[in-house]
Motif scaffolding. Structure first.
Motif, PDB file in Angstrom:
ATOM      1  N   SER A  51      -1.085  -5.689 -49.488  1.00  0.00           N
ATOM      2  CA  SER A  51      -1.369  -4.593 -48.562  1.00  0.00           C
ATOM      3  C   SER A  51      -1.735  -5.089 -47.167  1.00  0.00           C
ATOM      4  O   SER A  51      -1.393  -4.454 -46.162  1.00  0.00           O
ATOM      5  CB  SER A  51      -2.512  -3.722 -49.108  1.00  0.00           C
ATOM      6  OG  SER A  51      -2.153  -3.143 -50.348  1.00  0.00           O
ATOM      7  N   LYS A 108       1.077  -1.470 -48.452  1.00  0.00           N
ATOM      8  CA  LYS A 108      -0.160  -0.766 -48.124  1.00  0.00           C
ATOM      9  C   LYS A 108      -0.030   0.721 -48.389  1.00  0.00           C
ATOM     10  O   LYS A 108      -0.925   1.359 -48.974  1.00  0.00           O
ATOM     11  CB  LYS A 108      -0.529  -1.016 -46.658  1.00  0.00           C
ATOM     12  CG  LYS A 108      -1.858  -0.395 -46.241  1.00  0.00           C
ATOM     13  CD  LYS A 108      -2.189  -0.753 -44.805  1.00  0.00           C
ATOM     14  CE  LYS A 108      -3.537  -0.148 -44.408  1.00  0.00           C
ATOM     15  NZ  LYS A 108      -3.896  -0.508 -43.003  1.00  0.00           N
ATOM     16  N   ALA A 109       1.108   1.283 -48.001  1.00  0.00           N
ATOM     17  CA  ALA A 109       1.353   2.709 -48.242  1.00  0.00           C
ATOM     18  C   ALA A 109       1.503   3.001 -49.730  1.00  0.00           C
ATOM     19  O   ALA A 109       1.058   4.055 -50.214  1.00  0.00           O
ATOM     20  CB  ALA A 109       2.605   3.149 -47.496  1.00  0.00           C
ATOM     21  N   GLN A 113      -2.199   2.775 -51.640  1.00  0.00           N
ATOM     22  CA  GLN A 113      -3.340   3.575 -51.212  1.00  0.00           C
ATOM     23  C   GLN A 113      -3.079   5.064 -51.456  1.00  0.00           C
ATOM     24  O   GLN A 113      -1.952   5.492 -51.645  1.00  0.00           O
ATOM     25  CB  GLN A 113      -3.657   3.353 -49.734  1.00  0.00           C
ATOM     26  CG  GLN A 113      -2.631   3.941 -48.775  1.00  0.00           C
ATOM     27  CD  GLN A 113      -3.001   3.697 -47.319  1.00  0.00           C
ATOM     28  OE1 GLN A 113      -3.980   3.028 -47.033  1.00  0.00           O
ATOM     29  NE2 GLN A 113      -2.216   4.243 -46.411  1.00  0.00           N
ATOM     30  N   GLY A 114      -4.133   5.836 -51.468  1.00  0.00           N
ATOM     31  CA  GLY A 114      -4.007   7.285 -51.578  1.00  0.00           C
ATOM     32  C   GLY A 114      -3.540   7.747 -52.945  1.00  0.00           C
ATOM     33  O   GLY A 114      -3.845   7.156 -53.975  1.00  0.00           O
ATOM     34  N   SER A 115      -2.731   8.820 -52.917  1.00  0.00           N
ATOM     35  CA  SER A 115      -2.346   9.484 -54.156  1.00  0.00           C
ATOM     36  C   SER A 115      -0.968   9.069 -54.678  1.00  0.00           C
ATOM     37  O   SER A 115      -0.481   9.649 -55.651  1.00  0.00           O
ATOM     38  CB  SER A 115      -2.343  11.001 -53.926  1.00  0.00           C
ATOM     39  OG  SER A 115      -1.448  11.345 -52.871  1.00  0.00           O
ATOM     40  N   MET A 116      -0.352   8.083 -54.055  1.00  0.00           N
ATOM     41  CA  MET A 116       0.965   7.652 -54.528  1.00  0.00           C
ATOM     42  C   MET A 116       0.840   7.079 -55.939  1.00  0.00           C
ATOM     43  O   MET A 116      -0.131   6.403 -56.269  1.00  0.00           O
ATOM     44  CB  MET A 116       1.566   6.612 -53.584  1.00  0.00           C
ATOM     45  CG  MET A 116       1.916   7.166 -52.212  1.00  0.00           C
ATOM     46  SD  MET A 116       2.830   5.998 -51.195  1.00  0.00           S
ATOM     47  CE  MET A 116       4.391   5.928 -52.072  1.00  0.00           C
ATOM     48  N   LYS A 117       1.846   7.360 -56.764  1.00  0.00           N
ATOM     49  CA  LYS A 117       1.766   6.958 -58.173  1.00  0.00           C
ATOM     50  C   LYS A 117       1.665   5.445 -58.338  1.00  0.00           C
ATOM     51  O   LYS A 117       1.058   4.958 -59.288  1.00  0.00           O
ATOM     52  CB  LYS A 117       2.962   7.492 -58.946  1.00  0.00           C
ATOM     53  CG  LYS A 117       4.304   6.885 -58.542  1.00  0.00           C
ATOM     54  CD  LYS A 117       5.422   7.400 -59.454  1.00  0.00           C
ATOM     55  CE  LYS A 117       6.750   6.721 -59.119  1.00  0.00           C
ATOM     56  NZ  LYS A 117       7.828   7.175 -60.017  1.00  0.00           N
ATOM     57  N   SER A 144      -0.134   3.473 -56.753  1.00  0.00           N
ATOM     58  CA  SER A 144      -1.528   3.022 -56.624  1.00  0.00           C
ATOM     59  C   SER A 144      -2.249   3.032 -57.965  1.00  0.00           C
ATOM     60  O   SER A 144      -3.270   2.366 -58.131  1.00  0.00           O
ATOM     61  CB  SER A 144      -2.272   3.910 -55.624  1.00  0.00           C
ATOM     62  OG  SER A 144      -2.350   5.248 -56.103  1.00  0.00           O
ATOM     63  N   GLN A 145      -1.712   3.781 -58.923  1.00  0.00           N
ATOM     64  CA  GLN A 145      -2.341   3.873 -60.242  1.00  0.00           C
ATOM     65  C   GLN A 145      -1.695   2.951 -61.270  1.00  0.00           C
ATOM     66  O   GLN A 145      -2.213   2.795 -62.371  1.00  0.00           O
ATOM     67  CB  GLN A 145      -2.241   5.333 -60.763  1.00  0.00           C
ATOM     68  CG  GLN A 145      -2.737   6.382 -59.781  1.00  0.00           C
ATOM     69  CD  GLN A 145      -4.195   6.181 -59.411  1.00  0.00           C
ATOM     70  OE1 GLN A 145      -5.014   5.831 -60.268  1.00  0.00           O
ATOM     71  NE2 GLN A 145      -4.521   6.407 -58.145  1.00  0.00           N
TER      72      GLN A 145
END
Length: 311
Positions: free
Chosen positions: A157, A164-165, A168-172, A174-175
């Motif tokens: 990132s 990085k995109a 982060q946040g709610s992108m799948k 990231s999980q």
């Protein structure tokens, strides 16, 4: 300045006339060449140079470096391939009117402080040791050959805006702890991730470098793309100039495109008849139009040639 030996003369007037009629002003051992500088600031046009067919290029290299006031080690000379100091016009088939391209390759900038350089190198080595290292890994890439490449979200990132995109946040992504990579070959993807960790790109294979430009463009890694461009700029020749010109246009490699275009213009008579030119540019009318527009000033009927200069 004459780099070769004086033209041989003969007591036989018939022989002398024959020699003169062959080259106009010199013997059959003379060739008139033009130096076409790329990336070098010049004042006015360089006159054509007269050279003996068996004079070593190292004499020419010294003369041109003195003329440009540039260290000889910063200059690269090309005809169809890179020219070497111990070669001569006869070795490479250089003929009257041919063009030698000369490009400047500046030396790498030196660090202001050896201590800073040493500290930076140690830091890069420590981060680089994490490449393909499962220690503290929090993301793994499953490559198309089934191999696993363990990585670290923080490192990816911090070095790559696309990662990085993704992380982060709610992108799948990231999980996820594993991500499949199917659109790029394992070798190319590994090379890109290795660059992110090491900040270095040690690759000499041109096909691999072209693929790295594609993936670097996709992952917004402009620094990697820039390194690839510099590698390819030093390898431009008759056979690959059309491909590099086309490839650089598609993937917005401005420096590579500029150098490839300049090389094509300097060798247009040889390149236009090659199968590579037809294969790589015949379906790109926009690029052919660029070439034509740049060629127009070179064929201005009002341009006058300057007298040859013997070197």
């Amino acid at each position: 300045m004459n780099l070769g030996t004086p033209t041989n003369t003969s007591a036989n007037s018939t022989s002398s006339t024959s020699s003169s009629s062959t080259t106009g002003s010199g013997s059959t051992e003379d060739v008139t060449i033009t130096i076409y500088p790329i990336g070098i600031k010049t004042y006015g046009c360089l006159p054509p140079f007269l050279m003996r067919k068996h004079t070593l290029f190292k004499r020419l290299f010294v003369h041109v470096s003195n003329r440009f006031c540039i260290d000889e080690n910063e200059l690269l000379f090309f005809f169809q391939e890179k020219l070497l100091p111990d070669q001569c016009p006869g070795d490479v088939g250089l003929l009257n009117g041919d063009i030698i391209v000369v490009r400047r390759v500046p030396p790498k900038a030196r660090s202001q402080s050896s201590n800073v350089k040493a500290a930076t190198s140690a830091f890069v080595c420590e981060i680089g040791s994490l490449f393909d290292n499962p220690s503290f890994s929090d993301i793994s890439f499953v490559l198309s050959d089934g191999s696993i490449l363990p990585s670290h979200k923080n490192v990816l990132s911090s070095r790559c805006q696309r990662f990085k995109a993704m992380f982060q946040g709610s992108m799948k992504e990231s999980q996820e702890s594993e991500l499949k990579v199917e659109e790029h070959s394992p070798a190319v993807f590994r090379k890109m991730i290795e660059y992110i960790y090491t900040d270095a790109m040690n690759e000499e294979d041109m096909e691999m470098i072209l693929k790295l430009i594609i993936i670097a463009d996709e992952y917004l890694l402009e620094s990697l793309k820039g390194l690839c461009e510099q590698k390819l700029i030093g390898e431009i020749n008759i056979a690959n100039a059309p491909l590099l010109f086309s490839h650089s246009d598609v993937y917005n490699c401005k420096q590579l495109k500029k150098h490839a275009l300049n090389f094509i213009l300097s060798s247009i008579k040889r390149i236009a008849g090659t199968k590579e030119f037809e294969r790589d540019l015949s379906t790109s009318p926009g690029l052919l139009l660029e070439i034509i527009k740049e060629m127009a000033p070179l064929y201005d009927s009002g341009t006058k040639r300057r007298k040859d200069v013997e070197i």
